[in-house]
Design a protein around this motif. Structure first.
Motif: not given
Length: 392
Positions: A129-138, A142-148, A176-185
């Motif tokens: 439920g995290h998100s992934a985004c490519v910017i340049n060579d990275r 961000f975020a998601g639901f941690e298994d452990h 202003q860091v976003p709150q913990c979350r999952d299934f965002h974009s």
């Protein structure tokens, strides 16, 4: 802007991940209600050709293959990004082994999987439920639901493709860091990451779990590792999770999703303009809108967006395994359709759509046009909903 086609009988997929190269869309994993997710079989890959409007499946590795262990196991809630004409898959989970934090690479030229060799010991914790985004060579995660920890998180990592190493982005005190979350974009616009939506919770004094849905935009600037919480104006949309976000001509678009606080699945389309900080709701022309849904995929190729899969609400009777709400039994229907959305249809496309919708005879037209029309109408122009499937 027009919905121009609906292609039926594709793979029935929910919570999958996908990427596009040239004229092909690659869909990785996901699930449907008819499948067993207690076994660790290799992930499935379905490919859609935007010219022929056909799906086909790639062969899964066999246990006798030398590289069998290099393929990721079947999963959902993962992410896929495209970098230098290869697909990179991270995270996600299966019902049996749980979540995963290995990074895999799929090469569409050789049709082979490989495990990415990581330099250093640091790797983000397994999650879905995290998100992934490519910017340049990275690749930013961000975020998601941690298994452990079995909790939502709001940490930010990036994978450096050049160094093949993971790094953490630590926020500044003023961020202003976003709150913990999952299934965002997460979406790249002008080398900034735009975070929208998602679900997070708050545990009150009575230890009652309550979900919250954010409709702000959170912007991360990798140039100075800073966060900004943006409150846009205009036609503000409801907060939601499991929606789709995509870009076209420098603008951000949001389609579909779900909000369980108001118990609503969406099929609306919204546009955000970063230059004016304004939202506006798009009301497309063309064929009937896709039914409301969540956990679908949307990908843009040239001036068209392709939306496929997801799950939608249904109203059923006499089924004891469905939730009973106010005397009406409800459930979810896993979709196998693919819709084509055209941002700027040509005159020829509009003519094809008009002829198909009005069922006008084309016998007096050229054979070349006959062939184009036949391919165009291989899609279901006037879609018939399955029994019990709702329209809103």
């Amino acid at each position: 802007m027009y919905w121009i086609q609906c292609v039926e009988n594709g793979p029935r997929r929910v919570n999958h991940a996908a990427g596009a190269l040239d004229n092909l869309i690659y869909s990785f994993g996901g699930y449907s209600n008819s499948e067993d997710y207690t076994r660790t079989t290799p992930i499935d890959i379905h490919v859609f050709n935007i010219y022929t409007l056909k799906w086909y499946s790639l062969s899964k590795p066999k246990k006798t293959d030398l590289k069998y262990d290099d393929a990721p196991f079947s999963r959902y809630g993962h992410t896929v990004v495209v970098y230098k004409r290869k697909f990179y898959l991270w995270g996600g989970r299966n019902d049996h082994p749980g979540a995963c934090n290995r990074l895999f690479c799929f090469d569409p030229e050789t049709l082979q999987w490989s495990r990415v060799c990581i330099m250093g010991d640091f790797i983000p914790t397994a999650r879905d439920g995290h998100s992934a985004c490519v910017i340049n060579d990275r690749m930013y995660i961000f975020a998601g639901f941690e298994d452990h920890s079995q909790q939502f998180c709001n940490d930010l990592f990036y994978f450096d493709f050049n160094k093949s190493s993971w790094h953490i982005c630590l926020p500044k005190d003023i961020d202003q860091v976003p709150q913990c979350r999952d299934f965002h974009s997460a979406t790249n616009i002008d080398n900034r990451m735009y975070i929208f939506g998602g679900r997070f919770d708050q545990i009150g004094p009575q230890q009652i779990l309550q979900n919250f849905y954010d409709n702000h935009l959170h912007i991360f600037n990798p140039n100075d590792n800073s966060w900004l919480d943006l409150t846009p104006q205009g036609q503000i949309l409801y907060g939601r999770r499991s929606h789709s976000a995509f870009t076209h001509n420098g603008k951000l678009y949001i389609f579909g999703g779900y909000n369980n606080v108001i118990d609503t699945h969406f099929n609306d389309l919204h546009e955000f303009n970063p230059l004016t900080s304004l939202w506006r709701r798009i009301k497309p022309h063309g064929i009937i809108n896709p039914v409301p849904r969540r956990r679908q995929c949307c990908l843009v190729i040239d001036h068209r967006m392709y939306m496929f899969g997801g799950t939608s609400p249904v109203s059923l009777t006499n089924l004891h395994d469905m939730e009973d709400t106010n005397g009406i039994r409800t459930g979810l229907y896993d979709q196998s359709d693919l819709y084509v959305f055209d941002f700027a249809p040509t005159l020829k496309t509009l003519c094809l759509l008009f002829l198909a919708q009005r069922r006008i005879s084309i016998n007096n037209l050229s054979k070349t046009f006959h062939q184009e029309y036949k391919l165009f109408t291989q899609s279901t122009i006037l879609r018939q909903r399955s029994t019990g499937e709702t329209s809103g």
